[in-house]
Design a protein around this motif. Structure first.
Motif, PDB file in Angstrom:
ATOM      1  N   GLY A   1     -36.876   9.579  62.693  1.00  0.00           N
ATOM      2  CA  GLY A   1     -35.551   9.045  62.410  1.00  0.00           C
ATOM      3  C   GLY A   1     -35.247   8.892  60.944  1.00  0.00           C
ATOM      4  N   SER A   2     -36.125   9.372  60.085  1.00  0.00           N
ATOM      5  CA  SER A   2     -35.896   9.206  58.644  1.00  0.00           C
ATOM      6  C   SER A   2     -36.482  10.386  57.888  1.00  0.00           C
ATOM      7  N   LEU A   3     -36.049  10.536  56.637  1.00  0.00           N
ATOM      8  CA  LEU A   3     -36.571  11.586  55.747  1.00  0.00           C
ATOM      9  C   LEU A   3     -38.068  11.396  55.532  1.00  0.00           C
ATOM     10  N   GLU A   4     -38.485  10.159  55.241  1.00  0.00           N
ATOM     11  CA  GLU A   4     -39.894   9.892  54.977  1.00  0.00           C
ATOM     12  C   GLU A   4     -40.731  10.128  56.221  1.00  0.00           C
ATOM     13  N   GLY A   5     -40.190   9.724  57.399  1.00  0.00           N
ATOM     14  CA  GLY A   5     -40.913   9.941  58.649  1.00  0.00           C
ATOM     15  C   GLY A   5     -41.088  11.415  58.951  1.00  0.00           C
ATOM     16  N   ALA A   6     -40.047  12.205  58.666  1.00  0.00           N
ATOM     17  CA  ALA A   6     -40.116  13.644  58.905  1.00  0.00           C
ATOM     18  C   ALA A   6     -41.185  14.281  58.033  1.00  0.00           C
ATOM     19  N   LYS A   7     -41.203  13.930  56.745  1.00  0.00           N
ATOM     20  CA  LYS A   7     -42.189  14.521  55.842  1.00  0.00           C
ATOM     21  C   LYS A   7     -43.607  14.075  56.208  1.00  0.00           C
ATOM     22  N   ALA A   8     -43.718  12.846  56.685  1.00  0.00           N
ATOM     23  CA  ALA A   8     -45.034  12.358  57.116  1.00  0.00           C
ATOM     24  C   ALA A   8     -45.535  13.166  58.304  1.00  0.00           C
ATOM     25  N   ALA A   9     -44.640  13.444  59.271  1.00  0.00           N
ATOM     26  CA  ALA A   9     -45.031  14.219  60.450  1.00  0.00           C
ATOM     27  C   ALA A   9     -45.453  15.627  60.063  1.00  0.00           C
ATOM     28  N   VAL A  10     -44.706  16.229  59.141  1.00  0.00           N
ATOM     29  CA  VAL A  10     -45.045  17.594  58.695  1.00  0.00           C
ATOM     30  C   VAL A  10     -46.406  17.593  57.993  1.00  0.00           C
ATOM     31  N   GLU A  11     -46.605  16.638  57.100  1.00  0.00           N
ATOM     32  CA  GLU A  11     -47.865  16.545  56.363  1.00  0.00           C
ATOM     33  C   GLU A  11     -49.050  16.329  57.300  1.00  0.00           C
ATOM     34  N   ALA A  12     -48.803  15.593  58.398  1.00  0.00           N
ATOM     35  CA  ALA A  12     -49.893  15.261  59.311  1.00  0.00           C
ATOM     36  C   ALA A  12     -50.202  16.387  60.290  1.00  0.00           C
ATOM     37  N   GLY A  13     -49.419  17.465  60.264  1.00  0.00           N
ATOM     38  CA  GLY A  13     -49.751  18.614  61.088  1.00  0.00           C
ATOM     39  C   GLY A  13     -48.861  18.873  62.278  1.00  0.00           C
ATOM     40  N   ALA A  14     -47.659  18.294  62.314  1.00  0.00           N
ATOM     41  CA  ALA A  14     -46.738  18.571  63.422  1.00  0.00           C
ATOM     42  C   ALA A  14     -46.306  20.032  63.393  1.00  0.00           C
ATOM     43  N   ASP A  15     -46.207  20.630  64.557  1.00  0.00           N
ATOM     44  CA  ASP A  15     -45.689  21.999  64.665  1.00  0.00           C
ATOM     45  C   ASP A  15     -44.171  22.010  64.753  1.00  0.00           C
ATOM     46  N   ARG A  16     -43.619  20.891  65.170  1.00  0.00           N
ATOM     47  CA  ARG A  16     -42.165  20.818  65.385  1.00  0.00           C
ATOM     48  C   ARG A  16     -41.732  19.388  65.147  1.00  0.00           C
ATOM     49  N   ILE A  17     -40.608  19.188  64.480  1.00  0.00           N
ATOM     50  CA  ILE A  17     -40.043  17.849  64.368  1.00  0.00           C
ATOM     51  C   ILE A  17     -38.625  17.872  64.918  1.00  0.00           C
ATOM     52  N   TYR A  18     -38.277  16.771  65.584  1.00  0.00           N
ATOM     53  CA  TYR A  18     -36.922  16.576  66.090  1.00  0.00           C
ATOM     54  C   TYR A  18     -36.221  15.558  65.201  1.00  0.00           C
ATOM     55  N   LEU A  19     -35.098  15.957  64.646  1.00  0.00           N
ATOM     56  CA  LEU A  19     -34.260  15.036  63.873  1.00  0.00           C
ATOM     57  C   LEU A  19     -33.192  14.489  64.814  1.00  0.00           C
ATOM     58  N   SER A  20     -33.186  13.191  65.000  1.00  0.00           N
ATOM     59  CA  SER A  20     -32.295  12.606  65.995  1.00  0.00           C
ATOM     60  C   SER A  20     -30.859  12.534  65.497  1.00  0.00           C
ATOM     61  N   GLY A  21     -29.942  13.016  66.324  1.00  0.00           N
ATOM     62  CA  GLY A  21     -28.516  12.898  66.026  1.00  0.00           C
ATOM     63  C   GLY A  21     -27.980  11.522  66.342  1.00  0.00           C
ATOM     64  N   GLU A  22     -28.791  10.689  66.980  1.00  0.00           N
ATOM     65  CA  GLU A  22     -28.429   9.296  67.226  1.00  0.00           C
ATOM     66  C   GLU A  22     -29.068   8.463  66.127  1.00  0.00           C
ATOM     67  N   ASN A  23     -28.236   7.951  65.254  1.00  0.00           N
ATOM     68  CA  ASN A  23     -28.714   7.141  64.144  1.00  0.00           C
ATOM     69  C   ASN A  23     -28.771   5.682  64.565  1.00  0.00           C
ATOM     70  N   PHE A  24     -29.952   5.149  64.697  1.00  0.00           N
ATOM     71  CA  PHE A  24     -30.092   3.742  65.069  1.00  0.00           C
ATOM     72  C   PHE A  24     -29.689   2.864  63.894  1.00  0.00           C
ATOM     73  N   GLN A  25     -28.902   1.835  64.199  1.00  0.00           N
ATOM     74  CA  GLN A  25     -28.323   1.014  63.148  1.00  0.00           C
ATOM     75  C   GLN A  25     -29.349   0.122  62.452  1.00  0.00           C
TER      76      GLN A  25
END
Length: 841
Positions: free
Chosen positions: A550-574
């Motif tokens: 749900g965030s830029l930092e979370g996405a980069k963390a997932a990529v760095e940790a070895g994710a093959d795919r990341i989902y960016l949520s179109g639902e932005n939690f407030q």
């Protein structure tokens, strides 16, 4: 002007008769299997046949609910069951499961299919999706406004059906896993235990009550729907069917609600400009059952006005407050707001100790015992328990209203008038022509030759006596015309035989108009077996790792940790910072450099009023280097197709994929990756033929339990009420709902002000990752949208390590116990294995 049908519920045959006798145009019922009201009485095959005949003779349609998810082991029996319904001539099937719908259309293409509200059709795109699958009708989601409904009607030729009265689900139907995950009773299998009606406390991120306001404890319990006063506005949307909820309700409820809506709709039809609802109708609807009433979402989002915070069950009708207690607490004096009678059931809402119910057996006024008392009178009545002066008293059982309802189905009056024309001349056969009110005719000519009577010649009275013996049938003798020679003998046996013959002919013709073209059982089963692959495909392969963030930092963390795919949520939690387009572009470019696929997850829900924003979102995402879209409903698939999206499409949990045929449907629609239902267990997945495309399963993270149009935060903390806007207390803050066991269900609110409720216990299948690989699952997903970047990094690293080890058959070399302990430190409520071992069947 098109007047919609009144569609009534029936959980047993008495309720069915009540519906027909009180004016329903159609009745929906469930069989003993495959019905989303598993705990209703429901109908076996003989009862179903009896009900269909009863209705069809009277010109009433019958729809049967086959509206649960069906797994592979049940499909064959489901086809056989549907063939039985086809042979009975039921007018339509209400279906949730995409795969079952596909199979039915292939083997019995003439069968009418109605898309259940469990399909969560809430936009024109979703309606067009199922229209392309040859559905004839859609039962729209309850969360739509009148404007939404009218817009969908303009965009599709499907018949539209909406709920207009009865109980409301707080969640979008088909998207609720609360009962399933808490207690194993799945709403998608018709066994919902209604945990939403229990007590909850709204708490902040520290687990403390978020408000001191005393509004009640039932924070997820909606009022009952009542739209009687807005019937004209509903009719003007173009809906074809007004659905009354209540297959779990008693026959008296069905009789009363159907009668009132029938009379109101008929008045509107006769004089639409001067339509009014009278006070007595509203009182009777309130009396028969209510949790207080609401228009639902039809007039817009009403916030706390939607909810019954204080009470999750029947309120009845308030008759007044206790003015005085007498006779050592056995009698109470009340000035009546509503009339009462001996035999009525009352309930006192006592100051302490809950509620106390009793039956009225004494009414005293001015020293006289009465059978009844009118509004405004001051009377003394018998009471029980320990109420106090000032306690409110409610009538929960009105003996006269119940008696009226019972008479309607215990002594049915909806019979078909028949005109008999009998001719009998000496030396010739008896001839009878019978004609019913719709013009259907039956003729009979006897083998008996009319003779002169020796003792008692036939006359009008004797002939009428025999021809009027129609008890137990749907007919009555309306008119008799006689053409008799004087003094003829007409044996009773001949007249009885003639009567039975002509009535049977009329009955046969009336039923034939509902019949489908005959199809042999063998042909149906042959077509079905041709749909089943001859051999299950072997799918042992290396599995990918997906992570929703749900965030830029979370996405980069997932990529760095070895994710093959990341989902960016179109639902932005407030509660979290919003992902901007620039950030998504940054993520997409960064991920591509690292060899990680980036997928954008469309919002789970988009109403017609939000369509333009949705298409703008698709267009903007299309300008980014993003490989695919993840969609959570059929409307999302259709929207991508109609917008010209030419990249990959993946489907999420909301599609409820439960069997091979649902996979086949989605593959034919061009879906590249399919997420299986969270309610499947390993044994069921093992028996599935997953086919050539990619299949994904959730293995870790926060499990979504509900998606709600209603927001508890906005209603309770934000002042959302009626037309009053919400003050948005969700911004940058976290909240939860605490239950009686002190478990806290996390709450998130998206940018559309929809509330998402999560399971307190997070899913963790770390020790069983190799099982998914053995079953041929292509992708394992971590739900980490609510995680901090550091948690995303750590969880992803651990799963990457385990998946790689499992792929290399090296799981035995891992210290799984220590890895699970590391994960356990990230959650307060502990872990669950979901349904992977217990299932819901």
């Amino acid at each position: 002007m098109q007047i919609p049908e009144i569609l009534a519920p029936a959980g047993d045959f008495q309720a069915f008769v009540a519906a027909v006798e009180n004016g329903a145009d159609a009745v929906y019922i469930g069989g003993k299997v495959l019905s989303a009201r598993a705990f209703a009485g429901n109908f076996d095959e003989d009862e179903m046949a009896k009900a269909v005949e009863y209705a069809h003779l009277r010109g009433v349609r019958v729809y049967v609910t086959v509206n649960i998810l069906v797994d592979n082991s049940e499909i064959t029996d489901a086809v056989s069951y549907v063939k039985t319904l086809y042979d009975l001539g039921v007018d339509g099937l209400i279906i949730q499961d995409l795969g079952l719908a596909f199979v039915i259309h292939q083997v019995l293409p003439r069968m009418n299919l109605h898309g259940s509200t469990q399909m969560i059709i809430h936009n024109g795109e979703g309606a067009r999706f199922i229209q392309e699958m040859d559905f004839k009708r859609v039962v729209l989601a309850r969360e739509l406004s009148l404007e939404d409904i009218a817009q969908i009607n303009k965009e599709t030729s499907l018949e539209m059906e909406i709920f207009v009265h009865g109980a409301l689900c707080i969640s979008y139907s088909g998207q609720c896993l609360m009962s399933s995950l808490i207690g194993g009773r799945s709403g998608n299998r018709g066994k919902c235990a209604q945990p939403c009606r229990m007590t909850y406390t709204l708490v902040d991120e520290k687990g403390q009550p978020a408000t001191d306001e005393k509004i009640g404890d039932h924070l997820l319990s909606p009022r009952d729907l009542n739209t009687l006063e807005i019937l004209p506005e509903i009719c003007q949307t173009g809906v074809r069917s007004l659905k009354l909820e209540g297959r779990m309700k008693r026959p008296e409820y069905v009789a009363t609600v159907v009668r009132i809506y029938r009379e109101a709709l008929d008045r509107y039809k006769d004089d639409p400009e001067h339509f009014e609802v009278n006070t007595q109708e509203l009182k009777e609807l309130t009396q028969i059952f209510n949790r207080d009433f609401t228009h639902g979402y039809l007039l817009g989002h009403s916030g706390r006005d939607l909810m019954s915070y204080q009470r999750p069950n029947n309120r009845g009708t308030r008759i007044g407050r206790i003015d005085e207690i007498q006779n050592q607490g056995q009698m109470a004096t009340i000035k009546l707001d509503e009339g009462i009678r001996i035999g009525d059931g009352l309930e006192i809402w006592v100051t302490k100790g809950g509620r106390q119910g009793f039956v009225v057996d004494q009414i005293i006024s001015n020293g006289r015992s009465l059978r009844s008392a009118a509004p405004g009178e001051k009377v003394s009545i018998n009471i029980t328990g320990q109420p106090r002066v000032g306690d409110r008293v409610f009538k929960t059982h009105d003996v006269k209203l119940i008696e009226t309802a019972q008479n309607s189905y215990l002594y049915p009056q909806k019979l078909i008038g028949v005109k008999f024309h009998l001719t009998a001349h000496l030396g010739k056969p008896i001839h009878i022509l019978a004609t019913d009110e719709e013009g259907y005719q039956g003729r009979f000519t006897s083998e008996y030759i009319v003779e002169k009577a020796m003792k008692r010649p036939a006359d009008e009275e004797s002939v009428k006596k025999q021809l009027n013996r129609l008890g137990g049938t749907a007919f009555y003798l309306k008119e008799l015309l006689l053409d008799l020679d004087e003094g003829v003998m007409l044996p009773a046996s001949e007249l009885n035989n003639a009567r039975r013959h002509v009535i049977d002919l009329i009955k046969q013709q009336k039923l034939e108009r509902y019949a489908y073209p005959p199809v042999p059982n063998r042909e149906v089963m042959d077509k079905f077996h041709q749909l089943i692959p001859a051999k299950k495909e072997s799918r042992i392969r290396k599995s990918e790792l997906s992570v929703r963030v749900g965030s830029l930092e979370g996405a980069k963390a997932a990529v760095e940790a070895g994710a093959d795919r990341i989902y960016l949520s179109g639902e932005n939690f407030q509660s979290q910072p919003k992902l901007t387009m620039e950030q998504m572009k940054d993520i997409a470019q960064y991920s591509r450099q690292k060899g990680c696929e980036v997928v954008f997850a469309l919002p789970s829900i988009f109403h017609p009023q939000e369509r333009s924003a949705m298409y703008r979102m698709i267009e903007r995402v299309g300008s980014l280097p993003i490989n695919a879209m993840l969609v959570n409903n059929m409307g999302g698939i259709q929207a991508l197709k109609e917008s010209g999206w030419d990249r990959r499409i993946y489907t999420d949990l909301g599609l409820n994929v439960f069997n091979d045929f649902s996979i086949d449907v989605l593959r034919e629609k061009g879906i590249d990756l399919i997420t299986l239902s969270l309610e499947l267990n390993f044994a069921q997945i093992e028996k599935m033929n997953l086919g050539p495309g990619k299949i994904e399963c959730l293995v870790h993270g926060s499990l979504p339990m509900m998606i709600n149009q209603y927001c508890a935060l906005g209603s309770i903390l934000g002042g959302k009420e009626g037309t009053k806007a919400c003050s948005r207390p969700c911004q940058g803050k976290s909240f939860g709902l605490k239950d009686r066991m002190n478990l806290i269900f996390p709450v998130e609110v998206d940018q559309f002000c929809r509330m998402h409720l999560y399971n307190p216990k997070e899913l963790s299948m770390l020790a069983h990752a190799d099982k998914f690989l053995q079953l041929g699952i292509d992708s394992l997903r971590i739900e980490a949208q609510r995680y901090s970047p550091s948690a995303v990094l750590q969880v992803t690293q651990i799963y990457r390590q385990v998946i790689d080890a499992a792929s290399s058959h090296l799981m035995q070399h891992l210290d799984l116990e220590n890895l699970e302990k590391t994960l356990a430190k990230m959650t307060n409520a502990g872990f669950t294995k979901g349904h992977y071992y217990r299932g819901v069947i």
